[in-house]
Design a protein around this motif. Structure first.
Motif, PDB file in Angstrom:
ATOM      1  N   ASP A 130       0.817  -1.211   0.000  1.00 15.50           N
ATOM      2  CA  ASP A 130       0.000   0.000   0.000  1.00 15.50           C
ATOM      3  C   ASP A 130       0.851   1.261   0.000  1.00 15.50           C
ATOM      4  O   ASP A 130       0.572   2.217   0.722  1.00 15.50           O
ATOM      5  N   ALA A 131       1.901   1.267  -0.807  1.00 16.76           N
ATOM      6  CA  ALA A 131       2.688   2.487  -0.993  1.00 16.76           C
ATOM      7  C   ALA A 131       2.055   3.334  -2.099  1.00 16.76           C
ATOM      8  O   ALA A 131       1.141   2.894  -2.789  1.00 16.76           O
ATOM      9  N   ARG A 132       2.555   4.538  -2.263  1.00 15.94           N
ATOM     10  CA  ARG A 132       1.981   5.486  -3.214  1.00 15.94           C
ATOM     11  C   ARG A 132       3.048   6.083  -4.132  1.00 15.94           C
ATOM     12  O   ARG A 132       4.217   6.176  -3.784  1.00 15.94           O
ATOM     13  N   THR A 133       2.603   6.487  -5.312  1.00 14.59           N
ATOM     14  CA  THR A 133       3.445   7.226  -6.254  1.00 14.59           C
ATOM     15  C   THR A 133       3.424   8.704  -5.879  1.00 14.59           C
ATOM     16  O   THR A 133       2.832   9.098  -4.870  1.00 14.59           O
ATOM     17  N   GLU A 134       4.058   9.529  -6.716  1.00 15.71           N
ATOM     18  CA  GLU A 134       3.829  10.972  -6.628  1.00 15.71           C
ATOM     19  C   GLU A 134       2.330  11.213  -6.818  1.00 15.71           C
ATOM     20  O   GLU A 134       1.676  10.528  -7.618  1.00 15.71           O
ATOM     21  N   ARG A 135       1.781  12.176  -6.111  1.00 16.24           N
ATOM     22  CA  ARG A 135       0.342  12.401  -6.193  1.00 16.24           C
ATOM     23  C   ARG A 135      -0.047  13.073  -7.498  1.00 16.24           C
ATOM     24  O   ARG A 135      -1.120  12.811  -8.047  1.00 16.24           O
ATOM     25  N   GLU A 136       0.825  13.941  -8.026  1.00 15.02           N
ATOM     26  CA  GLU A 136       0.452  14.725  -9.199  1.00 15.02           C
ATOM     27  C   GLU A 136       0.377  13.897 -10.477  1.00 15.02           C
ATOM     28  O   GLU A 136      -0.484  14.132 -11.332  1.00 15.02           O
ATOM     29  N   MET A 137       1.310  12.941 -10.646  1.00 17.33           N
ATOM     30  CA  MET A 137       1.396  12.185 -11.892  1.00 17.33           C
ATOM     31  C   MET A 137       1.799  10.739 -11.617  1.00 17.33           C
ATOM     32  O   MET A 137       2.591  10.469 -10.720  1.00 17.33           O
ATOM     33  N   THR A 138       1.240   9.835 -12.419  1.00 13.31           N
ATOM     34  CA  THR A 138       1.639   8.423 -12.346  1.00 13.31           C
ATOM     35  C   THR A 138       2.354   8.084 -13.653  1.00 13.31           C
ATOM     36  O   THR A 138       1.829   7.376 -14.514  1.00 13.31           O
ATOM     37  N   ALA A 139       3.563   8.612 -13.786  1.00 11.39           N
ATOM     38  CA  ALA A 139       4.352   8.434 -15.000  1.00 11.39           C
ATOM     39  C   ALA A 139       5.810   8.196 -14.615  1.00 11.39           C
ATOM     40  O   ALA A 139       6.263   8.570 -13.532  1.00 11.39           O
ATOM     41  N   THR A 140       6.560   7.616 -15.545  1.00  8.08           N
ATOM     42  CA  THR A 140       7.907   7.122 -15.259  1.00  8.08           C
ATOM     43  C   THR A 140       8.902   8.196 -14.840  1.00  8.08           C
ATOM     44  O   THR A 140       9.489   8.124 -13.754  1.00  8.08           O
ATOM     45  N   LEU A 141       9.134   9.183 -15.696  1.00  5.96           N
ATOM     46  CA  LEU A 141      10.205  10.136 -15.426  1.00  5.96           C
ATOM     47  C   LEU A 141       9.930  11.012 -14.200  1.00  5.96           C
ATOM     48  O   LEU A 141      10.829  11.192 -13.355  1.00  5.96           O
TER      49      LEU A 141
END
Length: 339
Positions: free
Chosen positions: A79-90
């Protein structure tokens, strides 16, 4: 009548026992104490492009045994998270190495694009000011970090910290890239090695993020992680002093991963194993200052944050006994504890 020499020998033995026994007992007590954990001197970060929690659960322990074994024998969460603004690679990889969010106006790194553009040419240009990374911190301490990546767009990191990254390798074939990484691990005493595997993302874009081909690519990525772990276990100096951190830049489901409000895109695994890492622990149990977000995205303003892939930067420097990455946000004040 007893032999005087025999009596003297018995007496001396008894005295020696009385004098030596307390010291021997103390040594025995000291020996019974738990050994001090080996110091972490090397960290390997593996990022799995497009390998979200959805895929790992679909595969299960039978088809993704390595990552599930790391969860069982290390410290992690699904249950970790990505950056909130974008779910993209770079943008997410830039967040991982800097410990920052994306939006430059709010202290972020400013990398909002996900292609191979050359302007802005560096993260510093994107942010409008100096930006440090885990590479620059480790290099300043005398380490010689390496980055092995399979996507040209991640050359941005090499351009941004040319003095921080001692070796940069771009190789699209993930099998070849993993072999090169393992060879480097065996022969170079690097404090930090980062390996980026892209095949899950490639299969997802070509066939769909719920397709058989995508899940097979995730299965293969799990196997490649296993080859890296076997290399570490095969050499005593590596096995005793190396920690491995594995996470993802985003997940995906259906035809893409661009919508940052979709759970399958922003929920990712985060797991650590090795020196300086607890055995079989949930990261949220280890870190009461963090909050398991369940299905929530969680705003950056929340008092208790979820574990994010952006925690990678300060996890790395903390494992190596170094100060937080300057200007970082994730895990800077409430550092993510792995034991």
């Amino acid at each position: 009548m007893a032999n005087p020499r025999w009596c003297l020998a018995v007496l001396l033995a008894l005295v020696a026992t009385l004098l030596v026994a307390p010291g021997a007992s103390a040594r025995a007590d000291r020996g019974a104490q738990p050994r001090k954990a080996p110091r972490t001197t090397r960290v390997v970060v593996i990022t799995l492009d497009g390998f979200g929690t959805y895929a790992l659960r679909r595969l299960g322990p039978d088809r993704a045994p390595v990552l599930h074994r790391m969860l069982d024998r290390g410290a992690g969460t699904l249950d970790a998270r990505t950056e909130r603004e974008m779910t993209a690679t770079l943008p997410n990889h830039t967040g991982m190495v800097t410990g920052r969010r994306i939006e430059a106006d709010h202290g972020g790194h400013g990398v909002f694009w996900n292609d191979e553009r050359l302007e802005p040419a560096t993260v510093q240009e994107a942010a409008g000011h100096r930006v440090a990374s885990m590479f620059s911190v480790v290099r300043a301490d005398g380490g010689r970090p390496a980055l092995f990546t399979s996507k040209p767009k991640l050359s941005l990191l090499d351009r941004s910290w040319p003095q921080g990254i001692a070796r940069f390798v771009l190789e699209p074939n993930n099998d070849t890239l993993a072999r090169m990484t393992r060879r480097d691990l065996r022969h170079r005493g690097r404090a930090l090695t980062m390996l980026h595997l892209s095949w899950p993302d490639g299969a997802g874009h070509e066939h769909g993020f719920s397709s058989k081909a995508y899940l097979e690519a995730c299965e293969h990525a799990d196997q490649l992680v296993g080859t890296v772990l076997r290399t570490i276990r095969s050499k005593r100096s590596l096995r005793r002093h190396t920690a491995v951190v594995v996470t993802a830049d985003h997940g995906g489901r259906g035809d893409g991963h661009d919508d940052p409000t979709k759970l399958a895109n922003y929920r990712i695994p985060f797991v650590a194993w090795g020196a300086g890492v607890a055995d079989g622990a949930d990261l949220y149990d280890l870190n009461p200052d963090y909050r398991d977000p369940d299905h929530r995205r969680t705003r950056y303003q929340a008092a208790r944050q979820p574990v994010r892939n952006g925690d990678v930067a300060n996890v790395v420097v903390r494992l190596l006994g170094l100060d937080p990455v300057p200007g970082s946000r994730f895990g800077r004040d409430a550092a993510l504890d792995l034991r």
